[in-house]
Design a protein around this motif. Sequence first.
Motif, PDB file in Angstrom:
ATOM      1  N   UNK A  13      -5.386  13.375   5.174  1.00 33.18           N
ATOM      2  CA  UNK A  13      -5.183  12.594   6.355  1.00 33.18           C
ATOM      3  C   UNK A  13      -4.189  12.403   6.759  1.00 33.18           C
ATOM      4  N   UNK A  14      -3.593  13.170   8.405  1.00 32.71           N
ATOM      5  CA  UNK A  14      -2.419  13.061   8.601  1.00 32.71           C
ATOM      6  C   UNK A  14      -2.426  12.206  10.118  1.00 32.71           C
ATOM      7  N   UNK A  15      -0.806  11.357   9.552  1.00 36.18           N
ATOM      8  CA  UNK A  15      -0.856  10.551  10.939  1.00 36.18           C
ATOM      9  C   UNK A  15      -0.128  11.607  12.269  1.00 36.18           C
ATOM     10  N   UNK A  16      -0.774  10.598  13.018  1.00 38.33           N
ATOM     11  CA  UNK A  16      -1.084  11.482  14.593  1.00 38.33           C
ATOM     12  C   UNK A  16       0.206  11.021  15.717  1.00 38.33           C
ATOM     13  N   UNK A  39      -1.432  12.456   3.975  1.00 36.51           N
ATOM     14  CA  UNK A  39      -2.258  10.968   2.454  1.00 36.51           C
ATOM     15  C   UNK A  39      -2.620  11.902   2.187  1.00 36.51           C
ATOM     16  N   UNK A  40      -3.829  11.860   0.492  1.00 41.38           N
ATOM     17  CA  UNK A  40      -4.687  12.408  -0.105  1.00 41.38           C
ATOM     18  C   UNK A  40      -6.165  11.474   0.294  1.00 41.38           C
ATOM     19  N   UNK A  41      -7.118  11.744   1.086  1.00 39.03           N
ATOM     20  CA  UNK A  41      -8.020  10.001   1.125  1.00 39.03           C
ATOM     21  C   UNK A  41      -8.114   9.933  -0.288  1.00 39.03           C
ATOM     22  N   UNK A  42      -8.340  10.612  -1.187  1.00 39.06           N
ATOM     23  CA  UNK A  42      -9.310  10.716  -2.293  1.00 39.06           C
ATOM     24  C   UNK A  42      -8.858  10.311  -3.310  1.00 39.06           C
ATOM     25  N   UNK A  43      -7.511   9.989  -3.594  1.00 41.25           N
ATOM     26  CA  UNK A  43      -6.482  10.724  -5.374  1.00 41.25           C
ATOM     27  C   UNK A  43      -5.551   8.852  -4.419  1.00 41.25           C
ATOM     28  N   UNK A  44      -6.939   7.971  -4.206  1.00 38.04           N
ATOM     29  CA  UNK A  44      -6.147   6.265  -4.093  1.00 38.04           C
ATOM     30  C   UNK A  44      -4.619   7.350  -2.460  1.00 38.04           C
ATOM     31  N   UNK A  45      -5.394   7.600  -1.590  1.00 37.27           N
ATOM     32  CA  UNK A  45      -4.182   7.470  -1.042  1.00 37.27           C
ATOM     33  C   UNK A  45      -2.574   7.948  -0.891  1.00 37.27           C
ATOM     34  N   UNK A  46      -2.346   8.847  -2.038  1.00 39.29           N
ATOM     35  CA  UNK A  46      -1.819   9.222  -2.535  1.00 39.29           C
ATOM     36  C   UNK A  46      -0.764   9.487  -1.152  1.00 39.29           C
ATOM     37  N   UNK A  47       0.598   9.773  -1.550  1.00 38.64           N
ATOM     38  CA  UNK A  47       1.426  10.657  -0.134  1.00 38.64           C
ATOM     39  C   UNK A  47       1.618  12.266  -0.840  1.00 38.64           C
ATOM     40  N   UNK A  48       1.297  13.076   0.580  1.00 35.37           N
ATOM     41  CA  UNK A  48       1.467  14.259   0.403  1.00 35.37           C
ATOM     42  C   UNK A  48       2.769  14.900   0.983  1.00 35.37           C
ATOM     43  N   UNK A  51      -0.916   4.724   0.802  1.00 35.22           N
ATOM     44  CA  UNK A  51      -2.085   4.153   1.626  1.00 35.22           C
ATOM     45  C   UNK A  51      -2.086   2.926   0.767  1.00 35.22           C
ATOM     46  N   UNK A  52      -2.527   1.505   1.618  1.00 30.93           N
ATOM     47  CA  UNK A  52      -2.724   0.494   0.438  1.00 30.93           C
ATOM     48  C   UNK A  52      -4.599   0.905   0.053  1.00 30.93           C
ATOM     49  N   UNK A  53      -4.759   1.114  -0.863  1.00 31.68           N
ATOM     50  CA  UNK A  53      -6.046   0.808  -1.029  1.00 31.68           C
ATOM     51  C   UNK A  53      -6.552  -0.117  -1.283  1.00 31.68           C
ATOM     52  N   UNK A  54      -8.315  -0.459  -0.406  1.00 30.80           N
ATOM     53  CA  UNK A  54      -8.590  -1.700  -0.925  1.00 30.80           C
ATOM     54  C   UNK A  54      -9.736  -1.414  -1.333  1.00 30.80           C
ATOM     55  N   UNK A  55     -10.130  -2.474  -2.570  1.00 28.89           N
ATOM     56  CA  UNK A  55     -11.516  -2.320  -3.182  1.00 28.89           C
ATOM     57  C   UNK A  55     -12.901  -2.377  -2.445  1.00 28.89           C
ATOM     58  N   UNK A  56     -13.475  -0.891  -3.411  1.00 31.11           N
ATOM     59  CA  UNK A  56     -14.542  -0.761  -2.670  1.00 31.11           C
ATOM     60  C   UNK A  56     -15.926   0.054  -4.000  1.00 31.11           C
ATOM     61  N   UNK A  57     -17.092  -1.252  -3.742  1.00 24.80           N
ATOM     62  CA  UNK A  57     -18.202  -0.599  -4.886  1.00 24.80           C
ATOM     63  C   UNK A  57     -19.055  -0.335  -3.990  1.00 24.80           C
ATOM     64  N   UNK A  58     -20.031   0.031  -4.345  1.00 23.02           N
ATOM     65  CA  UNK A  58     -21.875   0.358  -4.027  1.00 23.02           C
ATOM     66  C   UNK A  58     -22.052  -1.182  -4.257  1.00 23.02           C
ATOM     67  N   UNK A  59     -23.024  -1.365  -2.903  1.00 26.71           N
ATOM     68  CA  UNK A  59     -23.951  -2.692  -3.092  1.00 26.71           C
ATOM     69  C   UNK A  59     -25.271  -3.060  -2.559  1.00 26.71           C
ATOM     70  N   UNK A  60     -25.712  -2.624  -3.472  1.00 22.41           N
ATOM     71  CA  UNK A  60     -27.274  -2.073  -3.235  1.00 22.41           C
ATOM     72  C   UNK A  60     -27.183  -0.756  -2.234  1.00 22.41           C
ATOM     73  N   UNK A  61     -28.193  -0.305  -1.104  1.00 25.70           N
ATOM     74  CA  UNK A  61     -28.459   0.431  -0.082  1.00 25.70           C
ATOM     75  C   UNK A  61     -26.395   0.810   0.287  1.00 25.70           C
ATOM     76  N   UNK A  62     -25.569  -0.248   0.264  1.00 25.32           N
ATOM     77  CA  UNK A  62     -24.515  -0.475   0.951  1.00 25.32           C
ATOM     78  C   UNK A  62     -22.987  -0.233   0.267  1.00 25.32           C
ATOM     79  N   UNK A  63     -22.122  -0.730   1.062  1.00 24.15           N
ATOM     80  CA  UNK A  63     -21.191  -0.875   0.421  1.00 24.15           C
ATOM     81  C   UNK A  63     -20.537  -2.423   0.432  1.00 24.15           C
TER      82      UNK A  63
END
Length: 279
Positions: A231-234, A240-249, A257-269
Amino acid sequence: MDRHDVQELSERIDVLLDEVQRRADPKLAAQVEELVRAVLTLHGAGLGQLLSLLDEPQVRQLAGDDLVAGLLLLHDLHPDDIATRIQHALDSVRPYLGSHAGGIDYLGIDDDGVVHLRLQGSCDGCPGSTATVRLTVENAVLDAAPEAIAVDVDGMVKDKQNLLTIEPFRPHRDGWHQLDLAPPLGQVQHRTVGGLDVLLANLAGTLFAYRNNCPACSSALHHARLDGDRLTCPRCTAEYDVRLAGRALTPAEGPPLEALPLLPEGSGWKVAIPGVQPA
């Protein structure tokens, strides 16, 4: 109603029974407790008989329903044992564990109902704060294993203490918010969730959530370019590496990046929003 509601109803029954035992005549209190136990036993026996008439794929399909899963857990009929459920829960939170992502071990649950985990690696590159990691792991494990009462995570805190103990309480649900929409594959979007501007990225069907803010220049990132996991800041072109916890590249030593806890919930998140937002 979902399995969280089932758990809350079960806890409410316990509270009411405690109230009856404190206030009612001892004989009447014993009869009320026996009545509740008999009803639960009857329902559990009926549910168990129903499952015995189904083949494994059908049972798995039922267990995939959030409400049914809660009932199966309540009556100790879930097809997965506690170790399997916790392993699945840990797999779901690995994207938010930074340098720990490749090594989080389930050590077992003791006789007191405490789940023991070990994180491998250093804390460098962990998303956000220790509190973020703590909340993510705690909620995932106790969600998957409601019979557990606490979680001990060895290796979470560096240079301060060797063991971080998550106190024995059920995760409070008010900080978790349902996400009804997700961005298309390979795209980012932002949503206001719980009063916070949240950046959502969809990488091949896996959703990631971050605070919509570039740590390098403080600009919003929902117009940023997403190329694979990068992900490249405009504004400042920080990457930043979005998949690896937002680590700066770029720059390599920059804050993540500041990651927010995200978990599956039924058919959504569902996403966890901090109770106090930084200025």
